[in-house]
Design an enzyme around this catalytic site. Sequence first.
Site, PDB file in Angstrom:
ATOM      1  N   GLU A   1       0.778  -1.161   0.160  1.00  0.00           N
ATOM      2  CA  GLU A   1      -0.016  -0.216   0.047  1.00  0.00           C
ATOM      3  C   GLU A   1       0.830   1.245   0.173  1.00  0.00           C
ATOM      4  O   GLU A   1       1.785   1.240   0.759  1.00  0.00           O
ATOM      5  CB  GLU A   1      -0.743  -0.003   1.232  1.00  0.00           C
TER       6      GLU A   1
ATOM      7  N   ASP B   1       0.171   5.456   0.503  1.00  0.00           N
ATOM      8  CA  ASP B   1      -0.835   6.183   1.048  1.00  0.00           C
ATOM      9  C   ASP B   1      -0.529   7.677   1.062  1.00  0.00           C
ATOM     10  O   ASP B   1       0.592   8.163   1.795  1.00  0.00           O
ATOM     11  CB  ASP B   1      -1.070   5.718   2.597  1.00  0.00           C
TER      12      ASP B   1
ATOM     13  N   GLU C   1      -2.914  10.618   3.207  1.00  0.00           N
ATOM     14  CA  GLU C   1      -3.972  11.060   3.702  1.00  0.00           C
ATOM     15  C   GLU C   1      -3.882  12.479   4.262  1.00  0.00           C
ATOM     16  O   GLU C   1      -2.846  12.612   4.863  1.00  0.00           O
ATOM     17  CB  GLU C   1      -4.207  10.061   5.009  1.00  0.00           C
TER      18      GLU C   1
END
Length: 293
Positions: free
Chosen positions: A103, A105, A107
């Site tokens: 993953e 990411d 955010e």
Amino acid sequence: MSTSSYGFSALLFFVLVMSSLMATFASNFYQDFDLTWGENRAKILSEGQLLTLSLDKISGSGFQSKKEYLFGRIDMQLKLVAGNSAGTVTAYYLSSQGPTHDEIDFEFLGNLTGSPYILHTNVFTQGKGGREQQFYLWFDPTRNFHTYSIVWNLQKIIFLVDNTPIRVFNNHEAIGIPFPKNQPMKVYSSLWNADDWATRGGLVKTDWTKAPFTAYYRNFNANACVWSSGTSSCSSRSANSFSDATWQNQELDVMGRRRLRWVQKYFMVYNYCNDLKRFPQGLPAECKRSRFL
Ligand SMILES: *[C@@H]1O[C@H](CO)[C@@H](O)[C@H](O)[C@H]1NC(C)=O
């Protein structure tokens, strides 16, 4: 037909072909994404050119790409929840499936009006994350659209904001750290409520009188290898840089390294590689190897 008018019609033909190709290849949210969460809180508008997610007291919302990618350059423009966005989180990431997933990411942690968003980043390999780096941005991400990109090749993962590199995760397989390289990933995004931790560690709660909260997306571009029934085909699908495959061996040039140092010096809020309290037995191995983790 005279040579000059021949030249003109050839040019006209070229322009027509190019513009139809560009139209074919321009991002279209209907074609590239499925709305997967939050019912009508996720919307595709303007004939597929714009996507919006919203969050209210009952639910957030989200979408995911139809395609899976294995290496490439993925760009998206986002305009984040404006005003009092405390407690909201807008996640924008690449992820594979399963317990040993990979993953990458982005955010965005909301904040009170006038207080800065935090851009939180992480990299999971073989199901293991814990590699957080957080940044303030050098602009207000709620006023205009800005481009958030991931360059992912065999050597490294580069996170970029408006083409400025903010983070590099290098391939450290040589010292036994797994690198995302054989699990294809989809692009995901969601907007949800995380007021138990997001803003000042959960101290600031979501102000539901301001709901619904809305984030905006446009100009998705995947210049990437698409995974389909066990094989990967690396077409470049880009409206502006037509056959741009520079991501395949992209390294930071002098300017890129300078920009990265500037961001890390003035805008970095947290770096797991500096968190000795968290790793009393010693920092993760990849931290010792690179100045830019
Ligand atoms: C919100 O603003 C405060 C300062 O008012 C700051 O300390 C914090 O890092 C900001 N961001 C988040 C996500 O808490």
